[in-house]
Design an enzyme around this catalytic site. Sequence first.
Site, PDB file in Angstrom:
ATOM      1  N   ARG A  54       0.821  -1.210   0.000  1.00 58.76           N
ATOM      2  CA  ARG A  54       0.000   0.000   0.000  1.00 58.76           C
ATOM      3  C   ARG A  54       0.853   1.256   0.000  1.00 58.76           C
ATOM      4  NH1 ARG A  54      -1.617   2.474   4.440  1.00 58.76           N
ATOM      5  NH2 ARG A  54      -1.617   0.561   5.691  1.00 58.76           N
ATOM      6  N   TYR A 106     -15.271  17.100 -16.843  1.00 58.21           N
ATOM      7  CA  TYR A 106     -15.722  15.729 -16.642  1.00 58.21           C
ATOM      8  C   TYR A 106     -16.797  15.680 -15.566  1.00 58.21           C
ATOM      9  CZ  TYR A 106     -15.378  10.688 -15.688  1.00 58.21           C
ATOM     10  OH  TYR A 106     -15.643   9.362 -15.498  1.00 58.21           O
ATOM     11  N   ASP A 179      -6.148  18.737 -15.306  1.00 61.65           N
ATOM     12  CA  ASP A 179      -6.532  17.410 -15.781  1.00 61.65           C
ATOM     13  C   ASP A 179      -6.084  17.306 -17.238  1.00 61.65           C
ATOM     14  OD1 ASP A 179      -7.798  15.143 -16.783  1.00 61.65           O
ATOM     15  OD2 ASP A 179      -9.565  15.393 -15.534  1.00 61.65           O
ATOM     16  N   LYS A 204      -7.574   5.903 -19.995  1.00 64.39           N
ATOM     17  CA  LYS A 204      -7.906   6.363 -21.341  1.00 64.39           C
ATOM     18  C   LYS A 204      -6.663   6.314 -22.247  1.00 64.39           C
ATOM     19  CE  LYS A 204     -11.901   8.790 -19.533  1.00 64.39           C
ATOM     20  NZ  LYS A 204     -11.754   8.400 -18.104  1.00 64.39           N
TER      21      LYS A 204
END
Length: 379
Positions: A54, A106, A179, A204
């Site tokens: 983690r 978005y 972004d 993406k």
Amino acid sequence: MTSGTSWGDGTRSVRAGEGAPVAGAPLRPSPVFAAPFHLADLPPRAGGADAYARTEHPTLRDFEGAVGELDGGRCLSFATGMAALTAAVLACAGSGDRVVLPSDGYYTTRLLAAQELRRFGIEVQYVPTLGIAEFAAGGGLDGVRLVLLETPSNPQLDVCDIAAVARAAKASGALLAVDNTTATPLGQRPLELGADMTVGSDTKALTGHSDLLLGHVSTADDELYRRLQGWRNHSGSTPGPFEAWLGHRSMSTLDLRLARQAANAAAVADLLASAPGVAGVRWPWRPEDPSFALAARQMLRPNGVVSAELADEDAVARLLAGSRLWTAATSFGGVHSTIDRRAQWGADDVAPGFVRLSCGIEDTADLVADLSAALRALA
């Protein structure tokens, strides 16, 4: 780590983040599948040894080294693009702070703001992508903790001036995150333009095969990096090693994929612009596009996302029914060509016939012929 800053996009896509070659080792590091690691008789993390996945993992570091080199900063990977964006906001803003988000970006980012950020006492202000530069220049960022840009915006593909907003943000003491999902690190480098963080949904175009969820944040600021790392460690938004390895492997073809997708997008945008019954064609690299001049100055290369408006929902359905190569699917940047009618998701301020087309890597002539036939069926 490699440092070929003068190399071309194809070379950097393949070689970014590589260390010195080791005899007998694979060309691309294999994934390490481990949660805990042996401590032996040493304290945890002694000498930089890994202890628990983690908080540290070699396969994630390989992926992050490659992406960070393309971005021009230090990268942290996340389980999804939204996990990365959430980290960029919540590692920097808290109760009583004000953040500025794109009103036309978005839609899940806006859902995050409406349903989560406000619950944490964060004040959210929305500004459209085309209005943020003027808003910032007029002092709108005074008292703002963080401003997020999305450029080109998704799904309407408007472009804003990152450098201008970065100057205004710095003058106001605000942090700037961008972004960069639509552009990718090969198409735009927000950190070089003055941003504090660049964020990507690597689900993406960066990885580009529509088969994994992944995200990242890169920054050149060591303090920001530590805060982002702390957020990821504490929130548990670390990706799995297989996803990181698969993303790293997929990045090698980024330059090739973007080149074909952009060639397809140019042809598709021209076809749509000449088709009866189609309006509002957007692709920022068409000279006729309202964002063309800024995109040409700010961005390094085009990509494969186009938007347009058909008459209505039925016209979109008939277009898809008449096509063999265009698939109805959300997301973008993959090797398959897709059409997404955005109004069906209920969150974008678009007409019922508005579509986002993600051009894949099929042959340009085949895509154009197939789409032409489907468009003729609408007449």
